[in-house]
Design a protein around this motif. Sequence first.
Motif, PDB file in Angstrom:
ATOM      1  N   ARG A  25     -76.955 -24.851 -34.884  1.00 53.85           N
ATOM      2  CA  ARG A  25     -77.786 -25.393 -33.810  1.00 53.85           C
ATOM      3  C   ARG A  25     -79.173 -24.775 -33.739  1.00 53.85           C
ATOM      4  NH1 ARG A  25     -75.545 -30.232 -32.536  1.00 53.85           N
ATOM      5  NH2 ARG A  25     -73.276 -30.019 -32.655  1.00 53.85           N
ATOM      6  N   LEU A  26     -79.627 -24.189 -34.837  1.00 54.63           N
ATOM      7  CA  LEU A  26     -80.944 -23.563 -34.842  1.00 54.63           C
ATOM      8  C   LEU A  26     -82.049 -24.594 -34.606  1.00 54.63           C
ATOM      9  CD1 LEU A  26     -82.557 -20.854 -35.499  1.00 54.63           C
ATOM     10  CD2 LEU A  26     -82.818 -21.817 -37.785  1.00 54.63           C
ATOM     11  N   THR A  27     -81.974 -25.701 -35.347  1.00 53.68           N
ATOM     12  CA  THR A  27     -82.993 -26.734 -35.203  1.00 53.68           C
ATOM     13  C   THR A  27     -82.960 -27.329 -33.800  1.00 53.68           C
ATOM     14  OG1 THR A  27     -82.670 -27.250 -37.558  1.00 53.68           O
ATOM     15  CG2 THR A  27     -83.964 -28.813 -36.261  1.00 53.68           C
ATOM     16  N   GLN A  28     -81.736 -27.555 -33.282  1.00 57.36           N
ATOM     17  CA  GLN A  28     -81.626 -28.064 -31.920  1.00 57.36           C
ATOM     18  C   GLN A  28     -82.229 -27.092 -30.914  1.00 57.36           C
ATOM     19  OE1 GLN A  28     -80.012 -31.209 -30.344  1.00 57.36           O
ATOM     20  NE2 GLN A  28     -81.708 -30.254 -29.257  1.00 57.36           N
ATOM     21  N   GLY A  29     -81.963 -25.805 -31.116  1.00 56.54           N
ATOM     22  CA  GLY A  29     -82.495 -24.802 -30.203  1.00 56.54           C
ATOM     23  C   GLY A  29     -84.008 -24.793 -30.163  1.00 56.54           C
ATOM     24  N   PHE A  30     -84.630 -25.091 -31.307  1.00 55.30           N
ATOM     25  CA  PHE A  30     -86.091 -25.130 -31.341  1.00 55.30           C
ATOM     26  C   PHE A  30     -86.636 -26.433 -30.773  1.00 55.30           C
ATOM     27  CE2 PHE A  30     -90.043 -26.322 -33.545  1.00 55.30           C
ATOM     28  CZ  PHE A  30     -90.866 -25.315 -33.056  1.00 55.30           C
ATOM     29  N   LEU A  31     -86.047 -27.567 -31.141  1.00 61.11           N
ATOM     30  CA  LEU A  31     -86.600 -28.862 -30.771  1.00 61.11           C
ATOM     31  C   LEU A  31     -86.273 -29.292 -29.346  1.00 61.11           C
ATOM     32  CD1 LEU A  31     -86.083 -30.965 -34.030  1.00 61.11           C
ATOM     33  CD2 LEU A  31     -88.179 -29.908 -33.182  1.00 61.11           C
ATOM     34  N   GLU A  32     -85.291 -28.657 -28.726  1.00 58.76           N
ATOM     35  CA  GLU A  32     -84.939 -29.091 -27.368  1.00 58.76           C
ATOM     36  C   GLU A  32     -86.074 -28.852 -26.375  1.00 58.76           C
ATOM     37  OE1 GLU A  32     -82.356 -25.096 -26.143  1.00 58.76           O
ATOM     38  OE2 GLU A  32     -81.373 -27.026 -26.410  1.00 58.76           O
ATOM     39  N   GLN A  33     -86.984 -27.935 -26.703  1.00 58.85           N
ATOM     40  CA  GLN A  33     -88.134 -27.711 -25.822  1.00 58.85           C
ATOM     41  C   GLN A  33     -89.041 -28.939 -25.759  1.00 58.85           C
ATOM     42  OE1 GLN A  33     -91.210 -24.934 -27.499  1.00 58.85           O
ATOM     43  NE2 GLN A  33     -89.843 -24.913 -29.296  1.00 58.85           N
ATOM     44  N   PHE A  34     -88.895 -29.829 -26.765  1.00 60.57           N
ATOM     45  CA  PHE A  34     -89.681 -31.056 -26.802  1.00 60.57           C
ATOM     46  C   PHE A  34     -88.848 -32.263 -26.358  1.00 60.57           C
ATOM     47  CE2 PHE A  34     -91.352 -28.342 -30.299  1.00 60.57           C
ATOM     48  CZ  PHE A  34     -92.584 -28.050 -29.738  1.00 60.57           C
ATOM     49  N   GLY A  35     -87.657 -31.998 -25.839  1.00 65.33           N
ATOM     50  CA  GLY A  35     -86.804 -33.081 -25.353  1.00 65.33           C
ATOM     51  C   GLY A  35     -86.065 -33.827 -26.439  1.00 65.33           C
ATOM     52  N   VAL A  36     -85.950 -33.229 -27.644  1.00 71.31           N
ATOM     53  CA  VAL A  36     -85.261 -33.874 -28.754  1.00 71.31           C
ATOM     54  C   VAL A  36     -83.788 -33.474 -28.758  1.00 71.31           C
ATOM     55  CG1 VAL A  36     -85.052 -33.988 -31.262  1.00 71.31           C
ATOM     56  CG2 VAL A  36     -87.312 -34.062 -30.193  1.00 71.31           C
ATOM     57  N   HIS A  37     -82.902 -34.465 -28.847  1.00 71.96           N
ATOM     58  CA  HIS A  37     -81.473 -34.197 -28.993  1.00 71.96           C
ATOM     59  C   HIS A  37     -81.051 -34.612 -30.396  1.00 71.96           C
ATOM     60  CE1 HIS A  37     -77.230 -33.783 -28.216  1.00 71.96           C
ATOM     61  NE2 HIS A  37     -77.043 -35.034 -28.619  1.00 71.96           N
ATOM     62  N   ILE A  38     -80.475 -33.686 -31.132  1.00 72.98           N
ATOM     63  CA  ILE A  38     -80.058 -33.942 -32.510  1.00 72.98           C
ATOM     64  C   ILE A  38     -78.607 -34.407 -32.516  1.00 72.98           C
ATOM     65  CG2 ILE A  38     -79.738 -32.946 -34.792  1.00 72.98           C
ATOM     66  CD1 ILE A  38     -81.921 -30.951 -34.124  1.00 72.98           C
ATOM     67  N   THR A  39     -78.356 -35.529 -33.155  1.00 77.56           N
ATOM     68  CA  THR A  39     -77.017 -36.114 -33.193  1.00 77.56           C
ATOM     69  C   THR A  39     -76.229 -35.615 -34.403  1.00 77.56           C
ATOM     70  OG1 THR A  39     -77.682 -38.010 -34.541  1.00 77.56           O
ATOM     71  CG2 THR A  39     -77.984 -38.196 -32.152  1.00 77.56           C
ATOM     72  N   ASP A  40     -74.921 -35.855 -34.389  1.00 83.05           N
ATOM     73  CA  ASP A  40     -74.084 -35.516 -35.544  1.00 83.05           C
ATOM     74  C   ASP A  40     -74.546 -36.287 -36.784  1.00 83.05           C
ATOM     75  OD1 ASP A  40     -72.558 -33.763 -34.070  1.00 83.05           O
ATOM     76  OD2 ASP A  40     -70.977 -35.221 -33.647  1.00 83.05           O
ATOM     77  N   ARG A  41     -75.040 -37.497 -36.562  1.00 79.69           N
ATOM     78  CA  ARG A  41     -75.568 -38.286 -37.676  1.00 79.69           C
ATOM     79  C   ARG A  41     -76.776 -37.601 -38.302  1.00 79.69           C
ATOM     80  NH1 ARG A  41     -77.746 -44.555 -37.209  1.00 79.69           N
ATOM     81  NH2 ARG A  41     -78.359 -44.808 -39.406  1.00 79.69           N
ATOM     82  N   ASP A  42     -77.631 -37.009 -37.464  1.00 70.96           N
ATOM     83  CA  ASP A  42     -78.782 -36.270 -37.980  1.00 70.96           C
ATOM     84  C   ASP A  42     -78.326 -35.083 -38.820  1.00 70.96           C
ATOM     85  OD1 ASP A  42     -80.819 -37.827 -36.772  1.00 70.96           O
ATOM     86  OD2 ASP A  42     -80.575 -36.748 -34.882  1.00 70.96           O
ATOM     87  N   GLY A  68     -96.197 -31.456 -36.301  1.00 70.44           N
ATOM     88  CA  GLY A  68     -95.662 -32.086 -37.495  1.00 70.44           C
ATOM     89  C   GLY A  68     -94.656 -31.189 -38.199  1.00 70.44           C
ATOM     90  N   ALA A  69     -94.332 -31.557 -39.443  1.00 76.51           N
ATOM     91  CA  ALA A  69     -93.335 -30.815 -40.203  1.00 76.51           C
ATOM     92  C   ALA A  69     -93.719 -29.353 -40.376  1.00 76.51           C
ATOM     93  CB  ALA A  69     -93.120 -31.472 -41.569  1.00 76.51           C
ATOM     94  N   GLN A  70     -94.991 -29.100 -40.665  1.00 76.24           N
ATOM     95  CA  GLN A  70     -95.425 -27.717 -40.856  1.00 76.24           C
ATOM     96  C   GLN A  70     -95.297 -26.921 -39.567  1.00 76.24           C
ATOM     97  OE1 GLN A  70     -96.111 -26.437 -43.860  1.00 76.24           O
ATOM     98  NE2 GLN A  70     -96.237 -24.414 -42.893  1.00 76.24           N
ATOM     99  N   GLY A  71     -95.601 -27.548 -38.455  1.00 71.17           N
ATOM    100  CA  GLY A  71     -95.465 -26.878 -37.172  1.00 71.17           C
ATOM    101  C   GLY A  71     -94.017 -26.561 -36.843  1.00 71.17           C
ATOM    102  N   ILE A  72     -93.124 -27.475 -37.195  1.00 74.48           N
ATOM    103  CA  ILE A  72     -91.693 -27.219 -36.993  1.00 74.48           C
ATOM    104  C   ILE A  72     -91.247 -26.042 -37.847  1.00 74.48           C
ATOM    105  CG2 ILE A  72     -89.369 -28.164 -37.298  1.00 74.48           C
ATOM    106  CD1 ILE A  72     -90.559 -30.926 -36.666  1.00 74.48           C
ATOM    107  N   MET A  73     -91.676 -26.047 -39.108  1.00 75.21           N
ATOM    108  CA  MET A  73     -91.340 -24.938 -40.011  1.00 75.21           C
ATOM    109  C   MET A  73     -91.806 -23.610 -39.441  1.00 75.21           C
ATOM    110  SD  MET A  73     -89.886 -25.288 -43.145  1.00 75.21           S
ATOM    111  CE  MET A  73     -90.779 -24.176 -44.217  1.00 75.21           C
ATOM    112  N   GLU A  74     -93.049 -23.556 -39.024  1.00 72.90           N
ATOM    113  CA  GLU A  74     -93.615 -22.294 -38.519  1.00 72.90           C
ATOM    114  C   GLU A  74     -92.928 -21.851 -37.231  1.00 72.90           C
ATOM    115  OE1 GLU A  74     -97.747 -23.172 -38.181  1.00 72.90           O
ATOM    116  OE2 GLU A  74     -98.102 -23.122 -40.353  1.00 72.90           O
ATOM    117  N   GLY A  75     -92.604 -22.807 -36.390  1.00 71.29           N
ATOM    118  CA  GLY A  75     -91.953 -22.466 -35.139  1.00 71.29           C
ATOM    119  C   GLY A  75     -90.553 -21.937 -35.323  1.00 71.29           C
ATOM    120  N   MET A  76     -89.871 -22.413 -36.363  1.00 66.82           N
ATOM    121  CA  MET A  76     -88.497 -21.982 -36.606  1.00 66.82           C
ATOM    122  C   MET A  76     -88.416 -20.669 -37.378  1.00 66.82           C
ATOM    123  SD  MET A  76     -86.685 -25.635 -37.474  1.00 66.82           S
ATOM    124  CE  MET A  76     -85.165 -24.835 -37.973  1.00 66.82           C
ATOM    125  N   ASP A  77     -89.478 -20.297 -38.075  1.00 72.94           N
ATOM    126  CA  ASP A  77     -89.442 -19.115 -38.933  1.00 72.94           C
ATOM    127  C   ASP A  77     -89.057 -17.849 -38.174  1.00 72.94           C
ATOM    128  OD1 ASP A  77     -89.745 -19.916 -41.500  1.00 72.94           O
ATOM    129  OD2 ASP A  77     -91.793 -19.216 -41.748  1.00 72.94           O
TER     130      ASP A  77
END
Length: 220
Positions: A25-42, A68-77
């Motif tokens: 749930r690392l990606t979910q933990g980062f993206l939830e601040q933007f209101g994104v919910h990651i599904t099992d399909r994702d 964008g993608a680079q921002g997601i990468m940097e935020g998760m690092d």
Amino acid sequence: MIHGCKGAIFDMDGTVLDSMPVWKRLTQGFLEQFGVHITDRDFAAVEGFSQLEVAQYFADRHPELPIGAQGIMEGMDALITARYEAIARPKDGIRALLDRLRAQGVPMAIATLTARRHAEKALRDRGLLDYFDFLLTVEDVGVSKHEPDIYLCAAARLGVEPAACMVFEDAPYACTTAKRAGFRVCGVLEPVYAAGEAELRAASDLVIERSFDEIAARSR
């Protein structure tokens, strides 16, 4: 030991390191601040992706994101580094196995989905990096472990034919990939992949249930 093994290729997360919880749930933990919910399909869609590919997937899927993608990468690092430091540890029995393989002169490599900067640090911090001749990531070869390229490249660099080289993996699909490419396979049971246990067992010449000490015990 492992009869006839002239080379060894190890996955890192879930195989050399007990580190799969780093990614849970690392990606979910980062993206939830933007209101994104990651599904099992994702999660199923990005299995086997590199970190950059995961970031690009979610950037494309959610164009409303302010980064964008680079921002997601940097935020998760920073999250990734912190979680490796707090959670990851060597798998039971792995150090003893690596010592035995090194004593026998068996060349070894890491083949991982994890970005090099994180993989090298995680292994170095636990005193394991020096066991390996080199480290390859899917970013180095350009395709995921659904294709055999990373294993074939590693075997070529080790100077060992696939049939004489053992791949150690915990992901069932990766075990299948390596087996189809002509490698011997040691499957490592990992709770994250419990649903794929039958596939892992079918593709593996040897299965680690709980600890790599089982290899030495079976050879007595």
